[in-house]
Design a protein around this motif. Structure first.
Motif, PDB file in Angstrom:
ATOM      1  N   ARG A 127       0.580  -1.019  -0.101  1.00 36.03           N
ATOM      2  CA  ARG A 127      -0.746   0.300   0.530  1.00 36.03           C
ATOM      3  C   ARG A 127       1.425   1.105   0.293  1.00 36.03           C
ATOM      4  N   HIS A 128       1.805   0.987   0.372  1.00 34.26           N
ATOM      5  CA  HIS A 128       2.670   2.430   0.727  1.00 34.26           C
ATOM      6  C   HIS A 128       4.208   1.833  -0.431  1.00 34.26           C
ATOM      7  N   LYS A 129       4.090   1.750  -1.292  1.00 33.90           N
ATOM      8  CA  LYS A 129       5.336   1.859  -1.999  1.00 33.90           C
ATOM      9  C   LYS A 129       6.825   2.729  -1.932  1.00 33.90           C
ATOM     10  N   LEU A 130       7.501   2.030  -1.700  1.00 34.23           N
ATOM     11  CA  LEU A 130       8.822   2.045  -1.180  1.00 34.23           C
ATOM     12  C   LEU A 130      10.380   1.569  -2.088  1.00 34.23           C
ATOM     13  N   PRO A 131       9.953   1.509  -3.749  1.00 30.85           N
ATOM     14  CA  PRO A 131      10.934   1.498  -4.817  1.00 30.85           C
ATOM     15  C   PRO A 131      12.148   2.354  -4.808  1.00 30.85           C
ATOM     16  N   GLU A 132      13.079   2.829  -3.734  1.00 27.39           N
ATOM     17  CA  GLU A 132      13.966   3.188  -3.770  1.00 27.39           C
ATOM     18  C   GLU A 132      15.094   2.956  -2.921  1.00 27.39           C
ATOM     19  N   LYS A 133      14.121   2.763  -1.531  1.00 29.93           N
ATOM     20  CA  LYS A 133      15.014   1.994  -0.224  1.00 29.93           C
ATOM     21  C   LYS A 133      14.427   0.546  -0.277  1.00 29.93           C
ATOM     22  N   LYS A 134      15.651   0.008  -0.269  1.00 31.93           N
ATOM     23  CA  LYS A 134      15.800  -1.319   0.259  1.00 31.93           C
ATOM     24  C   LYS A 134      15.729  -1.941   1.708  1.00 31.93           C
ATOM     25  N   VAL A 135      14.996  -3.183   1.815  1.00 34.43           N
ATOM     26  CA  VAL A 135      14.693  -3.768   2.963  1.00 34.43           C
ATOM     27  C   VAL A 135      14.991  -4.627   3.932  1.00 34.43           C
ATOM     28  N   ALA A 136      15.273  -4.287   4.982  1.00 37.18           N
ATOM     29  CA  ALA A 136      15.999  -5.749   5.753  1.00 37.18           C
ATOM     30  C   ALA A 136      14.940  -6.280   6.337  1.00 37.18           C
ATOM     31  N   ALA A 137      14.827  -7.422   6.686  1.00 41.90           N
ATOM     32  CA  ALA A 137      14.393  -8.478   7.626  1.00 41.90           C
ATOM     33  C   ALA A 137      15.595  -8.978   8.909  1.00 41.90           C
ATOM     34  N   LEU A 138      14.771  -8.643  10.100  1.00 38.05           N
ATOM     35  CA  LEU A 138      15.417  -8.889  11.274  1.00 38.05           C
ATOM     36  C   LEU A 138      15.946  -9.858  11.843  1.00 38.05           C
ATOM     37  N   PHE A 139      16.484 -10.994  12.431  1.00 34.41           N
ATOM     38  CA  PHE A 139      16.085 -12.215  12.720  1.00 34.41           C
ATOM     39  C   PHE A 139      16.728 -11.976  14.467  1.00 34.41           C
ATOM     40  N   VAL A 140      16.545 -13.251  15.169  1.00 35.27           N
ATOM     41  CA  VAL A 140      17.521 -13.574  15.995  1.00 35.27           C
ATOM     42  C   VAL A 140      17.340 -14.488  16.650  1.00 35.27           C
ATOM     43  N   ASN A 141      18.632 -15.602  16.047  1.00 35.01           N
ATOM     44  CA  ASN A 141      18.609 -16.681  16.131  1.00 35.01           C
ATOM     45  C   ASN A 141      17.167 -17.670  15.781  1.00 35.01           C
ATOM     46  N   ALA A 142      17.247 -17.654  14.283  1.00 30.83           N
ATOM     47  CA  ALA A 142      16.577 -18.129  13.405  1.00 30.83           C
ATOM     48  C   ALA A 142      16.154 -19.407  12.806  1.00 30.83           C
ATOM     49  N   PRO A 143      15.636 -20.219  12.756  1.00 30.31           N
ATOM     50  CA  PRO A 143      15.787 -21.195  12.105  1.00 30.31           C
ATOM     51  C   PRO A 143      16.066 -21.134  10.501  1.00 30.31           C
ATOM     52  N   LEU A 144      16.527 -22.114   9.492  1.00 28.86           N
ATOM     53  CA  LEU A 144      16.722 -21.538   8.271  1.00 28.86           C
ATOM     54  C   LEU A 144      14.808 -21.595   7.516  1.00 28.86           C
ATOM     55  N   LYS A 145      13.881 -22.118   7.884  1.00 26.96           N
ATOM     56  CA  LYS A 145      12.454 -22.924   7.743  1.00 26.96           C
ATOM     57  C   LYS A 145      12.041 -21.190   8.205  1.00 26.96           C
ATOM     58  N   GLU A 146      12.479 -20.252   9.106  1.00 26.15           N
ATOM     59  CA  GLU A 146      11.937 -19.579   9.808  1.00 26.15           C
ATOM     60  C   GLU A 146      12.067 -18.069   8.689  1.00 26.15           C
ATOM     61  N   ILE A 147      13.323 -18.140   7.943  1.00 28.04           N
ATOM     62  CA  ILE A 147      13.616 -17.413   7.758  1.00 28.04           C
ATOM     63  C   ILE A 147      13.615 -17.369   6.009  1.00 28.04           C
ATOM     64  N   ARG A 148      13.193 -18.428   5.362  1.00 26.42           N
ATOM     65  CA  ARG A 148      12.483 -18.699   4.215  1.00 26.42           C
ATOM     66  C   ARG A 148      11.575 -18.204   4.282  1.00 26.42           C
ATOM     67  N   GLU A 149      10.354 -18.584   5.134  1.00 27.56           N
ATOM     68  CA  GLU A 149       9.283 -18.269   5.041  1.00 27.56           C
ATOM     69  C   GLU A 149       9.004 -16.575   4.712  1.00 27.56           C
ATOM     70  N   HIS A 162      20.579 -10.718  14.156  1.00 28.22           N
ATOM     71  CA  HIS A 162      20.544  -9.946  15.507  1.00 28.22           C
ATOM     72  C   HIS A 162      21.050 -10.350  16.843  1.00 28.22           C
ATOM     73  N   GLY A 163      21.140 -11.922  16.870  1.00 30.66           N
ATOM     74  CA  GLY A 163      21.447 -13.072  17.936  1.00 30.66           C
ATOM     75  C   GLY A 163      22.295 -13.380  18.002  1.00 30.66           C
ATOM     76  N   ALA A 164      23.099 -14.536  18.373  1.00 32.23           N
ATOM     77  CA  ALA A 164      23.887 -15.029  18.892  1.00 32.23           C
ATOM     78  C   ALA A 164      24.787 -15.636  17.455  1.00 32.23           C
ATOM     79  N   GLU A 165      24.540 -15.857  16.465  1.00 29.59           N
ATOM     80  CA  GLU A 165      24.183 -16.416  14.976  1.00 29.59           C
ATOM     81  C   GLU A 165      25.864 -16.555  14.949  1.00 29.59           C
ATOM     82  N   SER A 166      26.217 -18.000  14.742  1.00 27.49           N
ATOM     83  CA  SER A 166      28.010 -17.435  14.050  1.00 27.49           C
ATOM     84  C   SER A 166      27.458 -17.777  12.607  1.00 27.49           C
TER      85      SER A 166
END
Length: 214
Positions: free
Chosen positions: A50-72, A85-89
């Motif tokens: 509904r609110h286009k951000l064509p010139e801005k990049k989008v970051a998705a922030l996770f904390v110690n998330a499994p790959l499945k959650e990131i994939r979704e 943003h967690g303790a990811e190695s």
């Protein structure tokens, strides 16, 4: 002086996204982890529709998330950046980068050994976010660290041609004190909020102060 890249993080309502759409921000961030600012990928995607951000990049922030959650989230939101943003190695970060073929940024708390940690992640990530170290929190606390250390992070980023963003307690009232250190980017969340919502007036004030230092 070149103005730093600007990232607005912790957008957690349609109102926030609308405010961000009117800004000069280069990046916007959505928190997918347990937090008072947590949103679902579907919520974020619907607001961006509904609110286009064509010139801005989008970051998705996770904390110690499994790959499945990131994939979704990647499938629904199509972010440009995955922020860990967690303790990811370093190995986990490399796995995320290889799996999704997207930019991966690692958030690290400022400490005496942060530069050492950054070296550990060099081959695994595409950038860093340096935040204040607050016990029991992964970020978004509104607390800052001693900015006299910022030049070390700026130099690291230049040496390895990597983006390094400074986060933690940055507000329109103090941002000018940070500008002489010439950070590649600044990352704000609570510093632009009033009663939990992104405040357009605070954002305008921030941008004016950044322009004054250009």
């Amino acid at each position: 002086m070149i103005s730093p890249y600007l990232k607005l993080c912790g957008l957690h309502s349609e109102h926030d996204v609308k405010v961000a759409s009117l800004s000069r921000a280069d990046y916007v961030g959505f928190v997918m982890a347990e937090s008072k600012r947590k949103v679902t990928p579907h919520e974020a995607a619907s607001w961006l529709e509904r609110h286009k951000l064509p010139e801005k990049k989008v970051a998705a922030l996770f904390v110690n998330a499994p790959l499945k959650e990131i994939r979704e989230a990647v499938e629904v939101l199509s972010p440009d950046v995955i922020q860990l943003h967690g303790a990811e190695s370093p190995e986990k970060a490399a796995e995320v980068k290889k799996t999704f073929n997207l930019e991966v940024w690692k958030a690290l708390p400022h400490d005496e050994d942060t530069i050492f940690q950054m070296n550990e992640y060099l081959s695994s990530v595409d950038g860093f976010v340096i935040d204040a170290k607050v016990k029991g929190a992964w970020g978004g606390t509104g607390q800052s660290f001693d900015w006299s250390h910022v030049p070390e992070y700026v130099e690291f980023g230049k040496n390895y041609s990597l983006p390094v963003l400074i986060a933690g307690g940055i507000t329109p009232d103090n941002v000018e004190a940070l500008m002489p250190f010439k950070p590649w980017g600044i990352d704000l969340s609570s510093g632009l909020e009033t009663e939990g919502l992104k405040d357009e007036n605070k954002l305008i004030c921030l941008e004016k102060r950044l322009e004054k230092n250009e």
